[in-house]
Design a protein around this motif. Structure first.
Motif, short mmCIF file in Angstrom:
data_model
loop_
_atom_site.label_atom_id
_atom_site.label_comp_id
_atom_site.label_asym_id
_atom_site.label_seq_id
_atom_site.Cartn_x
_atom_site.Cartn_y
_atom_site.Cartn_z
N ARG A 164 0.82 -1.22 0.00
CA ARG A 164 0.00 0.00 0.00
C ARG A 164 0.85 1.27 0.00
O ARG A 164 0.34 2.35 -0.31
N VAL A 165 2.11 1.18 0.37
CA VAL A 165 2.95 2.37 0.51
C VAL A 165 3.33 2.89 -0.86
O VAL A 165 3.91 2.17 -1.67
N LEU A 189 9.11 -2.34 -0.58
CA LEU A 189 8.07 -1.41 -1.05
C LEU A 189 8.07 -1.39 -2.57
O LEU A 189 8.62 -0.48 -3.19
N ARG A 190 7.45 -2.37 -3.18
CA ARG A 190 7.51 -2.52 -4.63
C ARG A 190 6.62 -1.54 -5.38
O ARG A 190 6.81 -1.32 -6.58
N ASN A 191 5.63 -0.95 -4.72
CA ASN A 191 4.74 0.01 -5.37
C ASN A 191 5.10 1.45 -5.04
O ASN A 191 4.29 2.36 -5.22
N GLU A 214 18.44 -0.77 -4.42
CA GLU A 214 17.11 -1.12 -3.92
C GLU A 214 16.05 -0.21 -4.54
O GLU A 214 14.94 -0.66 -4.86
N VAL A 215 16.37 1.06 -4.72
CA VAL A 215 15.41 1.99 -5.34
C VAL A 215 15.20 1.63 -6.80
O VAL A 215 14.09 1.77 -7.34
N ALA A 219 9.96 -0.30 -9.65
CA ALA A 219 9.73 0.07 -11.05
C ALA A 219 8.76 1.23 -11.23
O ALA A 219 8.72 1.82 -12.31
N ASP A 220 8.01 1.57 -10.18
CA ASP A 220 6.97 2.60 -10.33
C ASP A 220 7.42 3.97 -9.79
O ASP A 220 6.58 4.82 -9.54
#
Length: 549
Positions: A164-165, A189-191, A214-215, A219-220
Motif C-alpha cells: 500500500r505504501v 516497497l515494490r509500489n 534497492e530503489v 519500477a513505479d
C-alpha cells in the motif's frame, strides 16, 4: 462537523477502547445493550469513509514529489495526526481498513513533534526508567531512527501493508544517517512512487550504492534527481529498463549536452515535469527539434541559472500546439530570458496558470513603451526582481521601473484572473492603491481612485529580503460596497503590517486596517480575548504514551 469532532475526539476513542476491554465485544455486536448507539458510518462506502478520515490526517493526501521539509502541512502536527488516525483504526474493521489505507499510502517519518508534545516527550526520555541497565547510551537514542526501524519491521512482516505504501518521506537527518535502515525498508516497497533519498544517491556516491540498487527495483518510481557527479548514471537511464514511469525529472550541475538530455527523454514517455538548474552547457537546442527528438509537452518547466537559453528558444517550443496547451507552470530564474520579453512568452502560453520570474537586474527597463503582461489564465505570479548592486542615495533603484511596469499591467486589466501576486518590493501596494487620507472630517475627504483593472480580490505578498516572511495585503475590486468604502478613503486591507507610507502606521492598528463602514476602524482584539490565546486554553490531559510519541 459533528462527525469530524467525533472522529478526532480522543476521549470518545479512549472510552470505546475501555468498553471493548471490559465486554470483549464491540458495540456493533451487542445492539441490545443499553449503552449501544447506532453507528452512522456503518453504511458509508469505503471511499467516503477515507475522505472523512483524511480530515484527521491531512498530510495523507499529499501526493506531491517534494521532500519532507517542503511538504509541511500548516496548522497541525503530522506525528499527532498520524497517532490520531491510528486510534481511529481501533473503532471497528471498516474504520481500520480505511485508516490503514491512509496511513500506509503516504508515510512520514518526522524527527520531532511540531507542537508542545515534543517538550513533554523529551522530558520523558530523560527518565531513568527508560535507560536500560548497563547501557547509558540509550539516553541519546534517536526517536526518528526508532520510528523508521519500527515501520521497517512492520512492512517487512506484512506484505499487504508494504504494497500500500506509495510515498515515503523522512526528515533530512534521518535519511542521511540511516541509509541502511532506509535500504531495508525500500527493499519491500515494490509500489513505491516517491521516497526522500540522501544526497549521495543523487550524486552517485559509492556509499549509497546499496540504497540506489534497492530503489532501482521499485519500477513505479515517479521522481528522480541527478546532480553533479552522476553524469554516467544519467546517461545509462536511456538504456536501462527501470523507472519507465518517471513523471518528474530534476537535473542540477550536470555537465551534459542537450543531445544527451533529449536521448534520455525519448525513453521517458510519461515525463511531465522538468527542472534544469546550473547547467552552463545547455542552450536553445534543448527545445529541439533534433535527431533525438525534442522536449515532450510538459505541465511544469523550471529553468534556473542557464545563461545560454533565450526567449526565442522557449517561444519556438511553445509554438507547438500540444506544448502550449499543456504547460501550466513556468519558472524562469536568472537565465538569458529578459523580463521585457515575458509579454511574448505569455502570449505563446495561453493556458499558463502560474509564472515565476526571478531575476537580478542592474539596469532599468527600456524607456520605450512595452506591451503589458497579458494573460487570461494566469492566477499566481511570482515577480521577484532584485537589484544586483545597491543604488547611490537619491537615485532610483533599477528594480523600481520593473514594478511600475508590473503595476500598470495589473491596473489596466491585462491579468483578469490573477489572485496571488508575490513581489520583492514593499512599494507595490502603494503603486496599486494610493494610501488613504485618514482625516477626521468625513466631508473633507477626497475620494480615493477606484481600481478599475482588478476584477477579483488580489492577495499581494511583499517583502524586501528573500529570507524574510511574506507580508500580505488584500486588495478588493470596486464592487458596490467597495465603492462606498472607497469614497471614505479606504485603502487595501493590510493583514501583516506591510511597509506602506508613514500615515498608514498607527500603534492601534498594527495588525489589521479594516474599515467599519462609517469612516472609522474596527478594534483589534487583544491578546486576552484573542481566540486560541494561552489564557483561553484548557490544560489537556497527560498522555501516557511511550517516549516516541
Amino acid at each position: 462537523m459533528k462527525l469530524l469532532s467525533h472522529i478526532r475526539s480522543r476521549s470518545r476513542l479512549k472510552g470505546t477502547d475501555d468498553i471493548k476491554s471490559k465486554n470483549h465485544r464491540s458495540p456493533e455486536t451487542t445492539p441490545s445493550s443499553s449503552w449501544a448507539t447506532p453507528n452512522p458510518t456503518a453504511r458509508f462506502p469505503p471511499a467516503l469513509l477515507e475522505e472523512l478520515l483524511s480530515c484527521v490526517c491531512p498530510h495523507s493526501q499529499d501526493d506531491t514529489y517534494v521532500s519532507c521539509e517542503e511538504s509541511m502541512v500548516d496548522g497541525g502536527c503530522m506525528l499527532c495526526d498520524m497517532r490520531d488516525l491510528s486510534q481511529c483504526a481501533l473503532v471497528n474493521r471498516q474504520w481500520s481498513n480505511a485508516a490503514q489505507n491512509l496511513l500506509y499510502h503516504n508515510v512520514r517519518i518526522d524527527a520531532v513533534h511540531y507542537c508542545d508534545r515534543e517538550d513533554e516527550l523529551a522530558e520523558k526520555r530523560r527518565r531513568p526508567s527508560l535507560i536500560h541497565r548497563g547501557n547509558s547510551s540509550d539516553y541519546l537514542r534517536d526517536p526518528a531512527q526508532q520510528r523508521l526501524q519500527f515501520f521497517s519491521r512492520t512492512v517487512r512482516d506484512n506484505a499487504s501493508l508494504a504494497n500500500r505504501v506509495q510515498f515515503l518521506k523522512t526528515s533530512y537527518m534521518t535519511r542521511e544517517g540511516c541509509m541502511a535502515d532506509l535500504a531495508r525498508t525500500v527493499s519491500v516497497l515494490r509500489n513505491l512512487r516517491y521516497v526522500d533519498l540522501p544526497d549521495g544517491v543523487y550524486s552517485d556516491e559509492p556509499s549509497s550504492n546499496t540504497l540506489k540498487k534497492e530503489v532501482q527495483k521499485c519500477a513505479d518510481i515517479r521522481y528522480m534527481k541527478y546532480t553533479g557527479g552522476a553524469e554516467s548514471n544519467f546517461q545509462m537511464l536511456a538504456h536501462s529498463r527501470h523507472w519507465r514511469n518517471l513523471e518528474a525529472l530534476e537535473l542540477s550541475h550536470l555537465e551534459v549536452e542537450s543531445t544527451t538530455i533529449l536521448e534520455v527523454r525519448a525513453t521517458l514517455t510519461a515525463l511531465c515535469e522538468v527542472r534544469l538548474a546550473n547547467m552552463a552547457m545547455l542552450d536553445d537546442s534543448i527545445f529541439g527539434p533534433s535527431i533525438n527528438g525534442s522536449l515532450p509537452p510538459l505541465t511544469k518547466l523550471t529553468l534556473q541559472d542557464i545563461p545560454n537559453i533565450s526567449a526565442d528558444g522557449l517561444i519556438s517550443y511553445l509554438s507547438q500546439r500540444e506544448a502550449k496547451e499543456t504547460l501550466k507552470f513556468l519558472a524562469i530564474k536568472n537565465t538569458g530570458i529578459l523580463t521585457s520579453e515575458f509579454h511574448q512568452i505569455l502570449a505563446s502560453a495561453p493556458y499558463l496558470t502560474r509564472l515565476d520570474i526571478i531575476e537580478s537586474v542592474s539596469r532599468g527597463l527600456p524607456s520605450s513603451a512595452l506591451p503589458s503582461l497579458a494573460s487570461r489564465s494566469l492566477r499566481t505570479l511570482h515577480y521577484e526582481i532584485s537589484d544586483a548592486n545597491s543604488s547611490p542615495r537619491g537615485l532610483q533603484a533599477p528594480s523600481d521601473s520593473y514594478y511600475a511596469y508590473l503595476s500598470s499591467s495589473v491596473l489596466n486589466g491585462s491579468l483578469p484572473s490573477l489572485s496571488n501576486l508575490y513581489a520583492l518590493s514593499a512599494k507595490l501596494p502603494v503603486l496599486l492603491v494610493p494610501p488613504p487620507r485618514l482625516s477626521g472630517n468625513r466631508t473633507g475627504n477626497v475620494p480615493a481612485p477606484l481600481i478599475s483593472g482588478i476584477t477579483r480580490p488580489l492577495n499581494v505578498h511583499t517583502k524586501t529580503i528573500s529570507e524574510m516572511e511574506w507580508n500580505l495585503t488584500l486588495i478588493m475590486p470596486p464592487t458596490s460596497l467597495n465603492r462606498r468604502l472607497s469614497a471614505m478613503n479606504m485603502g487595501p486591507m493590510s493583514l501583516n503590517s506591510p511597509a506602506l507610507s508613514p500615515h498608514w502606521r498607527d500603534k492601534g492598528r498594527d495588525s489589521v486596517i479594516v474599515g467599519n463602514g462609517f469612516g472609522g476602524f474596527l478594534a483589534v482584539p487583544t491578546k486576552e480575548t484573542w481566540p486560541g490565546s494561552a489564557k483561553g486554553k484548557k490544560k489537556g490531559r497527560q498522555d501516557s504514551d511511550a517516549w516516541m510519541g
